[in-house]
Structures are given as C-alpha cells and as structure tokens.
Design an enzyme around this catalytic site. Sequence first.
Site, PDB file in Angstrom:
ATOM      1  N   CYS A   1      19.363 -23.526  14.899  1.00 33.55           N
ATOM      2  CA  CYS A   1      20.050 -24.550  15.699  1.00 33.55           C
ATOM      3  C   CYS A   1      20.432 -23.971  17.062  1.00 33.55           C
ATOM      4  O   CYS A   1      20.355 -24.670  18.080  1.00 33.55           O
ATOM      5  CB  CYS A   1      21.290 -25.064  14.966  1.00 33.55           C
ATOM      6  SG  CYS A   1      20.909 -26.216  13.627  1.00 33.55           S
TER       7      CYS A   1
ATOM      8  N   ASN B   1       8.460 -21.156   3.470  1.00 36.02           N
ATOM      9  CA  ASN B   1       9.178 -20.565   2.344  1.00 36.02           C
ATOM     10  C   ASN B   1      10.334 -21.467   1.939  1.00 36.02           C
ATOM     11  O   ASN B   1      10.951 -22.118   2.781  1.00 36.02           O
ATOM     12  CB  ASN B   1       9.705 -19.183   2.731  1.00 36.02           C
ATOM     13  CG  ASN B   1       8.580 -18.174   2.932  1.00 36.02           C
ATOM     14  OD1 ASN B   1       7.662 -18.109   2.133  1.00 36.02           O
ATOM     15  ND2 ASN B   1       8.647 -17.410   4.020  1.00 36.02           N
TER      16      ASN B   1
ATOM     17  N   HIS C   1       5.731 -21.331   9.417  1.00 39.75           N
ATOM     18  CA  HIS C   1       5.105 -20.194  10.101  1.00 39.75           C
ATOM     19  C   HIS C   1       3.652 -20.565  10.411  1.00 39.75           C
ATOM     20  O   HIS C   1       2.938 -21.022   9.502  1.00 39.75           O
ATOM     21  CB  HIS C   1       5.078 -18.967   9.197  1.00 39.75           C
ATOM     22  CG  HIS C   1       6.420 -18.451   8.762  1.00 39.75           C
ATOM     23  ND1 HIS C   1       6.999 -17.334   9.333  1.00 39.75           N
ATOM     24  CD2 HIS C   1       7.291 -18.884   7.820  1.00 39.75           C
ATOM     25  CE1 HIS C   1       8.167 -17.093   8.731  1.00 39.75           C
ATOM     26  NE2 HIS C   1       8.367 -18.014   7.819  1.00 39.75           N
TER      27      HIS C   1
ATOM     28  N   HIS D   1      11.394 -24.231   8.435  1.00 41.26           N
ATOM     29  CA  HIS D   1      10.467 -23.753   9.466  1.00 41.26           C
ATOM     30  C   HIS D   1       9.102 -23.524   8.848  1.00 41.26           C
ATOM     31  O   HIS D   1       8.998 -23.152   7.678  1.00 41.26           O
ATOM     32  CB  HIS D   1      10.989 -22.479  10.127  1.00 41.26           C
ATOM     33  CG  HIS D   1      11.399 -21.404   9.165  1.00 41.26           C
ATOM     34  ND1 HIS D   1      12.616 -21.415   8.531  1.00 41.26           N
ATOM     35  CD2 HIS D   1      10.751 -20.305   8.722  1.00 41.26           C
ATOM     36  CE1 HIS D   1      12.715 -20.362   7.735  1.00 41.26           C
ATOM     37  NE2 HIS D   1      11.590 -19.670   7.821  1.00 41.26           N
TER      38      HIS D   1
ATOM     39  N   HIS E   1      18.938 -30.109  11.843  1.00 40.49           N
ATOM     40  CA  HIS E   1      19.203 -29.079  10.837  1.00 40.49           C
ATOM     41  C   HIS E   1      18.958 -29.635   9.438  1.00 40.49           C
ATOM     42  O   HIS E   1      19.639 -30.551   8.999  1.00 40.49           O
ATOM     43  CB  HIS E   1      20.642 -28.567  10.936  1.00 40.49           C
ATOM     44  CG  HIS E   1      20.928 -27.490   9.930  1.00 40.49           C
ATOM     45  ND1 HIS E   1      20.623 -26.162  10.163  1.00 40.49           N
ATOM     46  CD2 HIS E   1      21.437 -27.546   8.677  1.00 40.49           C
ATOM     47  CE1 HIS E   1      20.944 -25.453   9.099  1.00 40.49           C
ATOM     48  NE2 HIS E   1      21.444 -26.264   8.174  1.00 40.49           N
TER      49      HIS E   1
ATOM     50  N   ASP F   1       7.809 -15.936  16.735  1.00 40.85           N
ATOM     51  CA  ASP F   1       8.629 -15.191  15.777  1.00 40.85           C
ATOM     52  C   ASP F   1       9.010 -13.846  16.399  1.00 40.85           C
ATOM     53  O   ASP F   1       8.201 -13.176  17.027  1.00 40.85           O
ATOM     54  CB  ASP F   1       7.852 -14.980  14.473  1.00 40.85           C
ATOM     55  CG  ASP F   1       8.757 -14.540  13.337  1.00 40.85           C
ATOM     56  OD1 ASP F   1       8.945 -15.325  12.397  1.00 40.85           O
ATOM     57  OD2 ASP F   1       9.279 -13.403  13.390  1.00 40.85           O
TER      58      ASP F   1
ATOM     59  N   CYS G   1      23.957 -21.483  12.529  1.00 34.55           N
ATOM     60  CA  CYS G   1      22.529 -21.481  12.168  1.00 34.55           C
ATOM     61  C   CYS G   1      21.758 -20.961  13.377  1.00 34.55           C
ATOM     62  O   CYS G   1      21.830 -21.548  14.463  1.00 34.55           O
ATOM     63  CB  CYS G   1      22.059 -22.888  11.801  1.00 34.55           C
ATOM     64  SG  CYS G   1      20.269 -23.002  11.655  1.00 34.55           S
TER      65      CYS G   1
ATOM     66  N   GLY H   1      11.664 -15.698  -0.549  1.00 37.94           N
ATOM     67  CA  GLY H   1      12.211 -14.808   0.473  1.00 37.94           C
ATOM     68  C   GLY H   1      12.700 -15.543   1.709  1.00 37.94           C
ATOM     69  O   GLY H   1      12.870 -14.925   2.765  1.00 37.94           O
TER      70      GLY H   1
HETATM   71  P1  5GP Z   1      11.678 -16.876   6.495  1.00 42.93           P
HETATM   72  O1  5GP Z   1      11.657 -15.536   5.829  1.00 42.93           O
HETATM   73  O2  5GP Z   1      13.049 -17.518   6.428  1.00 42.93           O
HETATM   74  O3  5GP Z   1      10.572 -17.788   6.051  1.00 42.93           O
HETATM   75  O4  5GP Z   1      11.349 -16.606   8.010  1.00 42.93           O
HETATM   76  C1  5GP Z   1      12.314 -16.422   9.006  1.00 42.93           C
HETATM   77  C2  5GP Z   1      11.588 -15.899  10.230  1.00 42.93           C
HETATM   78  O5  5GP Z   1      12.453 -16.027  11.342  1.00 42.93           O
HETATM   79  C3  5GP Z   1      11.207 -14.417  10.136  1.00 42.93           C
HETATM   80  O6  5GP Z   1       9.791 -14.282  10.294  1.00 42.93           O
HETATM   81  C4  5GP Z   1      11.987 -13.763  11.285  1.00 42.93           C
HETATM   82  O7  5GP Z   1      11.253 -12.748  11.930  1.00 42.93           O
HETATM   83  C5  5GP Z   1      12.281 -14.937  12.207  1.00 42.93           C
HETATM   84  N1  5GP Z   1      13.509 -14.820  12.979  1.00 42.93           N
HETATM   85  C6  5GP Z   1      14.748 -14.511  12.497  1.00 42.93           C
HETATM   86  N2  5GP Z   1      15.650 -14.521  13.480  1.00 42.93           N
HETATM   87  C7  5GP Z   1      14.995 -14.873  14.630  1.00 42.93           C
HETATM   88  C8  5GP Z   1      15.398 -15.052  15.981  1.00 42.93           C
HETATM   89  O8  5GP Z   1      16.575 -14.914  16.351  1.00 42.93           O
HETATM   90  N3  5GP Z   1      14.442 -15.398  16.873  1.00 42.93           N
HETATM   91  C9  5GP Z   1      13.133 -15.573  16.504  1.00 42.93           C
HETATM   92  N4  5GP Z   1      12.260 -15.905  17.465  1.00 42.93           N
HETATM   93  N5  5GP Z   1      12.715 -15.415  15.234  1.00 42.93           N
HETATM   94  C10 5GP Z   1      13.625 -15.063  14.301  1.00 42.93           C
HETATM   95 ZN    ZN Z   2      19.946 -25.211  11.813  1.00 46.77          ZN
END
Ligand code: 5GP
Ligand code: ZN
Length: 115
Positions: free
Chosen positions: A7, A87, A102, A100, A46, A30, A4, A93
């Site tokens: 994590c 989300n 945003h 998490h 987690h 992000d 993950c 998506g």
């Molecule tokens: P989701 O689409 O799952 O709601 O959002 C996942 C978010 O995680 C996305 O906005 C993506 O840019 C961010 N993200 C994915 N991988 C990483 C990473 O390794 N580091 C950081 N800082 N953000 C990440």
């Molecule tokens: Zn996790």
Amino acid sequence: MEDCIFCKIVNGDIPSEKVYEDNNVVAFKDINPAAPIHILVIPKKHIATLLEVKEEDSYLISEIFKAINTIAKKLNIDKDGFRVIANCGKNSGQEVMHIHFHVLAGKELGDKIVG
Ligand code: 5GP
Ligand code: ZN
C-alpha cells in the site's frame, strides 16, 4: 492499509521502480529479483490474500491479467515468454500480505513445479 508495504508503494510512501500503472493496478520491479526480469503486479486496493478476493473485487484479477499482457509487450518478453506466480499462505511462503503476481522472465526459467 496502514503498515502494508505494498500500500505504501501504491501511494508513493515507499519508492519503487514502476513499470506500469492504471486506475486499478500497479506493477513494479521486485527489490530482490529471482530472474533477470522480475515484476510484481498488484491491485491498488488492499486485499491480504487470494482467499480474500470477494466477488465484487473479482474484476481486479481480470484487470491484473490485462496489465500483465500490456507489460509483457512493453518489456518485450511476450515472444520468449514468462512465468506468473502467486503465493498464498504459509506453505507457499507468502511474505507480503497484499496480493501480488510475480512475473518472471529474461532467461529459461527451468524448475517447473507443474508441467
Ligand atoms: P511473496 O514471497 O510474498 O510472494 O513475495 C514478496 C516479494 O516482494 C518478494 O519477492 C520480495 O523481494 C518483494 N519485496 C518485499 N519488499 C519489497 C519492497 O519494499 N519493494 C519491492 N520492490 N519489492 C519488495
Ligand atoms: Zn496493502
């Protein structure tokens, strides 16, 4: 949880630009920001999706929103405002299966889906 990415961010295996951390919660920038300020606020524990928040973990959601309050003041977005998005599942998506929130800010965000 193994494999993950969030994590791994919690335990430092993947670097991130942290803006806040306490016993239960971490917040970091992000990697692909959708606004001038785009922070992800996560529980250290987690939990894959919002549907898997168990009764005994519900305090973590409260802790996350307390952290968002602190972060908003720290980043000076409390006056102008911000948007919080979470989300859950395929149609939203959701890409990362560790819950998490945003936090988007730094400009007039527009395009409200609700409101
Ligand atoms: P989701 O689409 O799952 O709601 O959002 C996942 C978010 O995680 C996305 O906005 C993506 O840019 C961010 N993200 C994915 N991988 C990483 C990473 O390794 N580091 C950081 N800082 N953000 C990440
Ligand atoms: Zn996790």
